[in-house]
Motif scaffolding. Structure first.
Motif, PDB file in Angstrom:
ATOM      1  N   GLY A  74       0.812  -1.210   0.000  1.00 22.59           N
ATOM      2  CA  GLY A  74       0.000   0.000   0.000  1.00 22.59           C
ATOM      3  C   GLY A  74       0.846   1.260   0.000  1.00 22.59           C
ATOM      4  N   ASP A  75       0.285   2.325  -0.528  1.00 24.43           N
ATOM      5  CA  ASP A  75       1.013   3.572  -0.727  1.00 24.43           C
ATOM      6  C   ASP A  75       0.989   4.469   0.506  1.00 24.43           C
ATOM      7  N   SER A  76       0.125   4.164   1.471  1.00 22.99           N
ATOM      8  CA  SER A  76      -0.042   5.053   2.626  1.00 22.99           C
ATOM      9  C   SER A  76       0.429   4.400   3.924  1.00 22.99           C
ATOM     10  N   LYS A  77      -0.148   3.245   4.252  1.00 22.07           N
ATOM     11  CA  LYS A  77       0.205   2.532   5.483  1.00 22.07           C
ATOM     12  C   LYS A  77       1.119   1.341   5.207  1.00 22.07           C
ATOM     13  N   PHE A  78       1.513   1.183   3.945  1.00 28.09           N
ATOM     14  CA  PHE A  78       2.438   0.126   3.541  1.00 28.09           C
ATOM     15  C   PHE A  78       1.905  -1.267   3.893  1.00 28.09           C
ATOM     16  N   ARG A 119       0.881  -0.024  10.001  1.00 28.58           N
ATOM     17  CA  ARG A 119      -0.075  -0.416  11.031  1.00 28.58           C
ATOM     18  C   ARG A 119       0.031  -1.921  11.258  1.00 28.58           C
ATOM     19  N   PRO A 120      -0.314  -2.399  12.437  1.00 30.54           N
ATOM     20  CA  PRO A 120      -0.136  -3.826  12.735  1.00 30.54           C
ATOM     21  C   PRO A 120      -0.988  -4.701  11.839  1.00 30.54           C
ATOM     22  N   HIS A 121      -0.538  -5.918  11.635  1.00 31.42           N
ATOM     23  CA  HIS A 121      -1.265  -6.850  10.758  1.00 31.42           C
ATOM     24  C   HIS A 121      -2.583  -7.274  11.380  1.00 31.42           C
ATOM     25  N   ARG A 122      -2.566  -7.463  12.698  1.00 31.66           N
ATOM     26  CA  ARG A 122      -3.808  -7.902  13.351  1.00 31.66           C
ATOM     27  C   ARG A 122      -4.771  -6.733  13.418  1.00 31.66           C
ATOM     28  N   ARG A 123      -5.957  -6.941  12.903  1.00 32.35           N
ATOM     29  CA  ARG A 123      -6.923  -5.836  12.822  1.00 32.35           C
ATOM     30  C   ARG A 123      -7.977  -6.009  13.885  1.00 32.35           C
ATOM     31  N   PRO A 124      -8.543  -4.902  14.394  1.00 30.56           N
ATOM     32  CA  PRO A 124      -9.615  -4.998  15.377  1.00 30.56           C
ATOM     33  C   PRO A 124     -10.799  -5.772  14.801  1.00 30.56           C
ATOM     34  N   HIS A 125     -11.546  -6.431  15.685  1.00 31.77           N
ATOM     35  CA  HIS A 125     -12.677  -7.247  15.241  1.00 31.77           C
ATOM     36  C   HIS A 125     -13.769  -6.424  14.578  1.00 31.77           C
ATOM     37  N   ASN A 126     -13.842  -5.142  14.919  1.00 30.37           N
ATOM     38  CA  ASN A 126     -14.932  -4.339  14.365  1.00 30.37           C
ATOM     39  C   ASN A 126     -14.603  -3.760  12.991  1.00 30.37           C
ATOM     40  N   GLU A 127     -13.440  -4.082  12.448  1.00 22.48           N
ATOM     41  CA  GLU A 127     -13.110  -3.557  11.112  1.00 22.48           C
ATOM     42  C   GLU A 127     -13.735  -4.430  10.056  1.00 22.48           C
TER      43      GLU A 127
END
Length: 198
Positions: free
Chosen positions: A42-46, A190-198
């Motif tokens: 990705g171009d922003s958060k890689f 940003r971390p690979h693990r994403r919050p459940h609400n995403e």
């Protein structure tokens, strides 16, 4: 970082790292069931990801492609997010070069980082997280920016001689963050693990 509807978390553009016309080699399904893929950052958060290109379209390696809402010329859809270790060896080789292109493309963002970086704890400063920048260079950057903000990465290099290639220091830090899911501080990813609400 707080977001509204995750709008600021979504990547709008990505840089192609590798094109896999016969799908991911680690996919156990037979070839006829697999679709062509592109591995990208990705171009922003890689964010590292796999993309499904449009039919009869071959994404060019090191090209910047649109993956946001609406019409896309090259990419049909984002398949999923991946880890650094999921990248092909070719994609891993391309990654530092592509990241350097991205840093140049968004130079203002990274100049702003050098102008605004601040202490994280009483003992550690954001600037010290960049590979090759220790206490001495950190203070040289801080002292120099007090005289006036840096306008470009080249100007930073000219004014603080010890910082030979600021863009490479940024790229090396991004690489460290992408390789280590458990890294303590994240400056650019940003971390690979994403919050459940995403």
């Amino acid at each position: 970082m707080t977001t509204k509807g995750n709008k600021t978390e979504r990547e709008e553009y990505a840089w192609v790292l590798d094109y896999l016309p016969y799908g991911n080699p680690n996919d156990p399904r037979p070839t006829y069931q697999k679709t062509p893929l592109a591995q990208a950052v990705g171009d922003s958060k890689f964010v590292l990801m796999e993309l499904v290109p449009k039919e009869k379209v071959t994404p060019q390696i090191q090209s910047r492609v649109y993956i946001g809402e609406g019409d896309r010329e090259v990419i049909d859809h984002v398949k999923h997010r991946i880890h650094y270790n999921d990248l092909t060896s070719g994609a891993q080789l391309e990654l530092p070069y592509v990241l350097e292109q991205s840093v140049k493309h968004h130079e203002e963002r990274f100049v702003k980082f050098f102008n605004e970086a601040h202490p994280i704890t009483t003992r550690q400063h954001m600037l010290e997280l960049l590979p090759g920048i220790g206490k001495k260079l950190m203070w040289a950057i801080i002292d120099e920016r007090k005289k006036g903000e840096f306008k470009s990465l080249e100007e930073l290099h000219e004014r603080v001689g010890g910082v030979h290639t600021p863009q490479k220091a940024i790229v090396n830090r991004i690489m460290e963050e992408l390789k280590d899911d458990n890294i303590k501080y994240r400056l650019f990813t940003r971390p690979h693990r994403r919050p459940h609400n995403e």
